[in-house]
Design a protein around this motif. Structure first.
Motif, PDB file in Angstrom:
ATOM      1  N   GLY A  27       0.570  -0.825   0.165  1.00 20.97           N
ATOM      2  CA  GLY A  27       0.503   0.482   0.166  1.00 20.97           C
ATOM      3  C   GLY A  27       0.683   1.620   0.055  1.00 20.97           C
ATOM      4  O   GLY A  27       0.590   2.135  -0.754  1.00 20.97           O
ATOM      5  N   ALA A  28       1.865   1.279   0.820  1.00 25.64           N
ATOM      6  CA  ALA A  28       2.371   2.383   0.599  1.00 25.64           C
ATOM      7  C   ALA A  28       3.130   2.564  -0.381  1.00 25.64           C
ATOM      8  O   ALA A  28       3.326   3.428  -1.200  1.00 25.64           O
ATOM      9  CB  ALA A  28       3.667   2.181   1.734  1.00 25.64           C
ATOM     10  N   ILE A  29       3.715   1.422  -0.935  1.00 27.43           N
ATOM     11  CA  ILE A  29       4.004   1.730  -3.166  1.00 27.43           C
ATOM     12  C   ILE A  29       3.786   2.347  -4.109  1.00 27.43           C
ATOM     13  O   ILE A  29       3.480   3.172  -4.406  1.00 27.43           O
ATOM     14  CB  ILE A  29       4.730  -0.155  -2.847  1.00 27.43           C
ATOM     15  CG1 ILE A  29       6.115   0.702  -2.468  1.00 27.43           C
ATOM     16  CG2 ILE A  29       4.893   0.391  -4.064  1.00 27.43           C
ATOM     17  CD1 ILE A  29       6.798  -1.275  -2.500  1.00 27.43           C
ATOM     18  N   LEU A  30       2.409   1.760  -3.707  1.00 24.35           N
ATOM     19  CA  LEU A  30       0.792   2.174  -4.391  1.00 24.35           C
ATOM     20  C   LEU A  30       0.710   3.560  -3.898  1.00 24.35           C
ATOM     21  O   LEU A  30       0.310   4.265  -5.095  1.00 24.35           O
ATOM     22  CB  LEU A  30      -0.131   2.061  -4.450  1.00 24.35           C
ATOM     23  CG  LEU A  30      -0.192  -0.136  -4.635  1.00 24.35           C
ATOM     24  CD1 LEU A  30      -1.343  -0.525  -5.090  1.00 24.35           C
ATOM     25  CD2 LEU A  30       0.642  -0.176  -6.513  1.00 24.35           C
ATOM     26  N   MET A  59      -4.312  -2.076 -13.186  1.00 26.31           N
ATOM     27  CA  MET A  59      -3.132  -1.871 -12.938  1.00 26.31           C
ATOM     28  C   MET A  59      -3.251  -2.032 -11.164  1.00 26.31           C
ATOM     29  O   MET A  59      -2.897  -1.992 -10.269  1.00 26.31           O
ATOM     30  CB  MET A  59      -2.003  -1.143 -13.087  1.00 26.31           C
ATOM     31  CG  MET A  59      -1.331  -1.077 -12.241  1.00 26.31           C
ATOM     32  SD  MET A  59       0.600   0.200 -13.132  1.00 26.31           S
ATOM     33  CE  MET A  59       0.561  -0.989 -14.489  1.00 26.31           C
ATOM     34  N   ALA A  60      -4.125  -1.032 -10.750  1.00 29.79           N
ATOM     35  CA  ALA A  60      -4.092  -0.949  -9.133  1.00 29.79           C
ATOM     36  C   ALA A  60      -4.785  -1.623  -8.890  1.00 29.79           C
ATOM     37  O   ALA A  60      -4.056  -2.490  -7.631  1.00 29.79           O
ATOM     38  CB  ALA A  60      -5.187   0.875  -9.206  1.00 29.79           C
ATOM     39  N   PRO A  61      -5.879  -2.340  -9.064  1.00 33.68           N
ATOM     40  CA  PRO A  61      -6.455  -2.982  -8.068  1.00 33.68           C
ATOM     41  C   PRO A  61      -5.649  -4.714  -8.164  1.00 33.68           C
ATOM     42  O   PRO A  61      -5.558  -5.513  -6.795  1.00 33.68           O
ATOM     43  CB  PRO A  61      -7.501  -3.807  -8.338  1.00 33.68           C
ATOM     44  CG  PRO A  61      -7.978  -2.899  -9.814  1.00 33.68           C
ATOM     45  CD  PRO A  61      -6.881  -1.970  -9.724  1.00 33.68           C
ATOM     46  N   ALA A  62      -4.716  -4.559  -9.248  1.00 35.67           N
ATOM     47  CA  ALA A  62      -4.250  -6.067  -9.293  1.00 35.67           C
ATOM     48  C   ALA A  62      -3.150  -6.060  -8.393  1.00 35.67           C
ATOM     49  O   ALA A  62      -2.579  -6.652  -7.904  1.00 35.67           O
ATOM     50  CB  ALA A  62      -4.064  -6.371 -10.867  1.00 35.67           C
ATOM     51  N   LEU A  63      -2.678  -4.900  -8.358  1.00 34.52           N
ATOM     52  CA  LEU A  63      -1.148  -4.683  -7.349  1.00 34.52           C
ATOM     53  C   LEU A  63      -1.178  -5.344  -6.067  1.00 34.52           C
ATOM     54  O   LEU A  63      -0.692  -5.460  -5.407  1.00 34.52           O
ATOM     55  CB  LEU A  63       0.505  -3.622  -7.973  1.00 34.52           C
ATOM     56  CG  LEU A  63       0.723  -3.233  -9.528  1.00 34.52           C
ATOM     57  CD1 LEU A  63       1.784  -2.147  -9.588  1.00 34.52           C
ATOM     58  CD2 LEU A  63       1.252  -4.888  -9.709  1.00 34.52           C
ATOM     59  N   THR A  94       1.509  -9.016 -10.589  1.00 35.11           N
ATOM     60  CA  THR A  94       2.215  -8.459 -11.181  1.00 35.11           C
ATOM     61  C   THR A  94       1.986  -8.188 -12.821  1.00 35.11           C
ATOM     62  O   THR A  94       1.145  -9.412 -12.869  1.00 35.11           O
ATOM     63  CB  THR A  94       4.084  -9.119 -11.109  1.00 35.11           C
ATOM     64  OG1 THR A  94       3.188 -10.921 -11.701  1.00 35.11           O
ATOM     65  CG2 THR A  94       4.612  -9.721  -9.987  1.00 35.11           C
ATOM     66  N   MET A  95       2.800  -7.504 -13.017  1.00 30.37           N
ATOM     67  CA  MET A  95       1.680  -7.091 -14.374  1.00 30.37           C
ATOM     68  C   MET A  95       3.129  -7.527 -16.018  1.00 30.37           C
ATOM     69  O   MET A  95       3.860  -6.745 -15.491  1.00 30.37           O
ATOM     70  CB  MET A  95       1.270  -5.902 -14.403  1.00 30.37           C
ATOM     71  CG  MET A  95      -0.143  -6.010 -13.221  1.00 30.37           C
ATOM     72  SD  MET A  95      -0.847  -4.759 -13.456  1.00 30.37           S
ATOM     73  CE  MET A  95      -2.063  -5.052 -14.749  1.00 30.37           C
ATOM     74  N   PRO A 124       9.533  -3.037  -6.845  1.00 28.99           N
ATOM     75  CA  PRO A 124      10.206  -4.124  -7.132  1.00 28.99           C
ATOM     76  C   PRO A 124      10.822  -4.517  -8.784  1.00 28.99           C
ATOM     77  O   PRO A 124       9.310  -4.432 -10.049  1.00 28.99           O
ATOM     78  CB  PRO A 124       9.751  -5.250  -6.569  1.00 28.99           C
ATOM     79  CG  PRO A 124       9.453  -4.926  -5.505  1.00 28.99           C
ATOM     80  CD  PRO A 124       8.092  -3.644  -6.332  1.00 28.99           C
ATOM     81  N   ALA A 125      11.996  -4.739  -9.475  1.00 33.41           N
ATOM     82  CA  ALA A 125      11.428  -5.089 -10.029  1.00 33.41           C
ATOM     83  C   ALA A 125      11.151  -6.490 -10.903  1.00 33.41           C
ATOM     84  O   ALA A 125      10.630  -7.425 -10.273  1.00 33.41           O
ATOM     85  CB  ALA A 125      13.615  -5.659 -10.847  1.00 33.41           C
ATOM     86  N   GLY A 126      10.336  -5.922 -12.147  1.00 35.39           N
ATOM     87  CA  GLY A 126       9.904  -7.008 -12.613  1.00 35.39           C
ATOM     88  C   GLY A 126       8.271  -6.677 -12.286  1.00 35.39           C
ATOM     89  O   GLY A 126       7.334  -7.565 -12.983  1.00 35.39           O
ATOM     90  N   VAL A 127       7.703  -5.747 -11.422  1.00 33.60           N
ATOM     91  CA  VAL A 127       5.969  -5.917 -11.643  1.00 33.60           C
ATOM     92  C   VAL A 127       5.147  -4.876 -12.166  1.00 33.60           C
ATOM     93  O   VAL A 127       4.201  -5.522 -12.191  1.00 33.60           O
ATOM     94  CB  VAL A 127       6.262  -5.184  -9.913  1.00 33.60           C
ATOM     95  CG1 VAL A 127       4.879  -4.822  -9.446  1.00 33.60           C
ATOM     96  CG2 VAL A 127       7.227  -6.510  -8.564  1.00 33.60           C
TER      97      VAL A 127
END
Length: 493
Positions: free
Chosen positions: A68-71, A162-166, A171-172, A197-200
Motif C-alpha cells: 500500500g505504501a508503494i501504491l 493496474m491499481a487493483p491487480a497490484l 504482477t503485470m 521492485p523490478a519486474g512487478v
C-alpha cells in the motif's frame, strides 16, 4: 524532432530485440511526434519472465501495508507529474488537454484508494456442519496479469486494471494500443521511483497481430484484463478460453440516454451533450442513443441543437475547444462511413454530418458534432457502436416503450434516465439491462464502485473492492482438531 521510447522490462529501458520502432502520429496535425518500440514475441517472453520472477521474489514477501505504501507513492508521483502525462496523452490521442489533465489527476486517486485496500483483503471464518474441524478462506494473488488497453483513455484504463491487480499482490505486463503507447511509457518512468521492485510492472508496445496471441497464451499468464471493441474482445476471450486463463473483457456500448417529459430539460440537454460529445464520443459509455418522450421531442431537439452549436471543434490544446480530432485515421474513416450509412437508411441529419477541414482543423481528422433524428431502433446507426461524436435520436411513448427500446440492443454497458419521478427512476434502474444506470446525471464514475456491462458489453467488473477480487483466487482451508483420524473406508459427509 521525434521522441524515441524503449520498452520497460524489469525496471530497465530496453531496445526491442527486433531493433524496430514505429511512428506515433499526432491526430490533430497528422505529424509523427514519437517513435514507439515494436516488440516481438521475445520481448514479451522477457517481460513475462521478469513478472514471474518478481511474483515469487521480493513482491511476494511484502505485507499488504508495505504494498500500500508503494501504491500511495505511485499515486503521489502521478499527481506531481500530471501535466507532463496529460500533454503526452493529449498529443497521442487528440483528446482535449483540459479533459485529459483532469483525468490524469483522477488516476492518482485510483492508486490512493487501492493503496488503502492492500491490508484490508480479508477472508472469512465459515461456520460449518462438521465437528472438530475449523474452516477459513484466504485470498491469494492469481499471478501474472496481462493488461491490454485501447487508444481512447490509455492511462485511466490502465489504472483501472493496474491499481487493483497490484493491490492484490499480482504482477503485470501491460500492452497499450499501438496508436497511443507514449503516455504509458511515460508513466513507467515513475514505477521505480515509487518503489515498485523490478519486474512487478512491465510495458511492452507493438501490434496486437504480432504479440497479442503471445501475451494471452503465455504459460506465465494467469489472467488477462482487456478493454476494447467487442470483436477483439471475443477473440481475446476465445484464446483465453483455449488456454483456461481467467479473463475480463470490458467492451463496447450503445447506451440509451432516456429523457421523460417531466425531466428538467435544461439539465437533460447538458447531460445528453456530456454523454455524446465529451471525449468526442470516443468512449465506451457514450450515450449515443437518445430516447426522447414523443410529446417533448421537437422542443427538446431544438434546445439540444442550440447547445450543440456552442461545441467548438478544433485544436485540442486550446482552452476554448470542446471537440477535438478522432484519435486514429481508421476510426475517423469509420465514423464518416456511419454518417453515410445513417443518411442512406433514411435518418435525417440536423447537425454536423461532415469532416472539418482547412485552417484551424489540422490534418482534417475532426468530425463535426452530429445529430440524427427520425431514427428507428432497427437502423444500424441505432444498433452499432460508432465511437465518435454522432447521436441518434429516437422517440418513445411511455415507460414500457422506453424500456423496450432501451433494452433492444446487443450491448448493456450503461444507460441514463432523466425524470423527476422517483417511482419512474427506480423502475427503469431495475428494468434496464445495463451495468451502470445514471439517474439525472451521465458519465459519472469512481474508483469506489464497480463498472462493467451486461450482454455483449463484457465480462467482469472494474472499480471498488469487486475489482480486487477479480484478480485473486479464494482458497478454502480446513484444519482438524481431532486427535484421531476416522476409519478411511467410511466416508463421512
Amino acid at each position: 524532432m521525434t521522441t524515441q521510447y524503449n520498452l520497460f522490462i524489469n525496471n530497465e529501458w530496453r531496445v526491442p530485440q527486433g531493433g524496430k520502432w514505429f511512428d506515433s502520429l499526432d491526430p490533430f496535425s497528422g505529424e509523427a511526434w514519437a517513435s514507439i518500440p515494436r516488440a516481438g514475441e521475445q520481448d514479451v517472453d522477457a517481460a513475462m519472465e521478469a513478472a514471474a520472477e518478481a511474483l515469487e521474489g521480493p513482491w511476494s514477501r511484502l505485507s499488504g501495508s508495505e504494498r500500500g505504501a508503494i501504491l500511495h507513492r505511485l499515486g503521489a508521483l502521478i499527481e506531481e507529474n500530471a501535466e507532463t502525462l496529460a500533454v503526452v496523452e493529449s498529443r497521442d490521442n487528440g483528446k482535449l488537454y483540459s479533459e485529459v489533465l483532469g483525468q490524469v489527476r483522477y488516476v492518482s486517486k485510483y492508486f490512493y484508494y487501492y493503496a488503502g485496500l492492500c491490508d484490508k483483503i480479508q477472508g472469512a471464518v465459515i461456520p460449518i456442519d462438521k465437528p472438530k474441524v475449523f474452516n477459513y478462506t484466504r485470498y491469494e494473488p492469481m499471478g501474472v496479469v496481462a493488461s491490454i488497453t485501447p487508444w481512447n483513455s490509455s492511462l485511466l484504463l490502465t489504472a483501472w486494471k493496474m491499481a487493483p491487480a497490484l493491490c492484490g499482490g499480482n504482477t503485470m505486463v501491460c500492452k497499450p494500443s499501438e496508436f497511443t503507447s507514449a503516455s504509458l511509457l511515460e508513466l513507467a518512468k515513475l514505477f521505480e521511483p515509487a518503489g515498485l521492485p523490478a519486474g512487478v510492472a512491465n510495458v511492452v508496445t507493438g501490434f496486437g497481430s504480432e504479440i497479442g496471441e503471445r501475451l494471452i497464451s503465455h504459460p506465465s499468464v494467469a489472467r488477462i484484463a482487456f478493454t476494447g471493441g467487442d470483436q477483439a474482445g471475443r477473440a481475446v476471450a476465445r484464446l483465453a478460453g483455449e488456454h483456461l486463463k481467467r479473463v475480463s473483457v470490458e467492451l463496447g456500448g450503445k447506451s440509451p440516454n432516456i429523457v421523460f417529459d417531466d425531466a428538467d430539460l435544461d439539465n437533460a440537454v447538458n447531460g445528453v451533450i456530456t454523454g455524446i460529445f465529451s471525449a468526442g464520443g470516443q468512449t465506451c459509455m457514450a450515450g449515443s442513443r437518445l430516447l426522447v418522450q414523443e410529446n417533448i421531442h421537437d422542443a427538446f431537439v431544438e434546445k439540444l441543437l442550440e447547445v450543440t452549436k456552442r461545441a467548438k471543434a478544433g485544436d485540442p490544446t486550446k482552452p476554448d475547444t470542446r471537440v477535438g480530432p478522432v484519435a486514429t485515421r481508421p476510426q475517423f474513416e469509420k465514423v464518416m462511413s456511419y454518417i453515410d450509412i445513417a443518411k442512406n437508411e433514411g435518418a435525417r441529419c440536423v447537425a454536423g454530418g461532415r469532416a472539418l477541414t482547412g485552417e484551424g482543423y489540422g490534418a482534417g481528422q475532426i468530425v463535426e458534432p452530429t445529430i440524427f433524428i427520425d431514427v428507428n431502433n432497427a437502423m444500424r446507426i441505432a444498433q452499432e457502436e460508432v465511437f465518435g461524436p454522432v447521436l441518434a435520436v429516437l422517440r418513445f411513448k411511455d415507460e414500457e416503450d422506453a424500456i423496450r427500446i432501451g433494452n433492444d440492443i446487443k450491448f448493456g454497458l450503461a444507460a441514463g434516465v432523466w425524470t423527476k419521478s422517483l417511482h419512474r427512476a427506480m423502475l427503469l434502474s431495475e428494468k434496464l439491462k445495463a451495468g451502470t444506470v445514471w439517474i439525472n446525471n451521465y458519465r459519472s464514475t469512481s474508483f469506489t464502485t464497480p463498472f462493467g456491462g451486461y450482454k455483449d458489453s463484457g465480462i467482469g467488473r472494474e472499480g471498488g473492492m469487486d475489482a480486487v477480487k477479480e484478480y485473486m483466487e479464494v482458497k478454502s482451508v480446513w484444519v482438524s482438531s481431532d486427535l484421531e483420524m476416522p476409519d478411511p473406508f467410511v466416508r463421512k459427509y
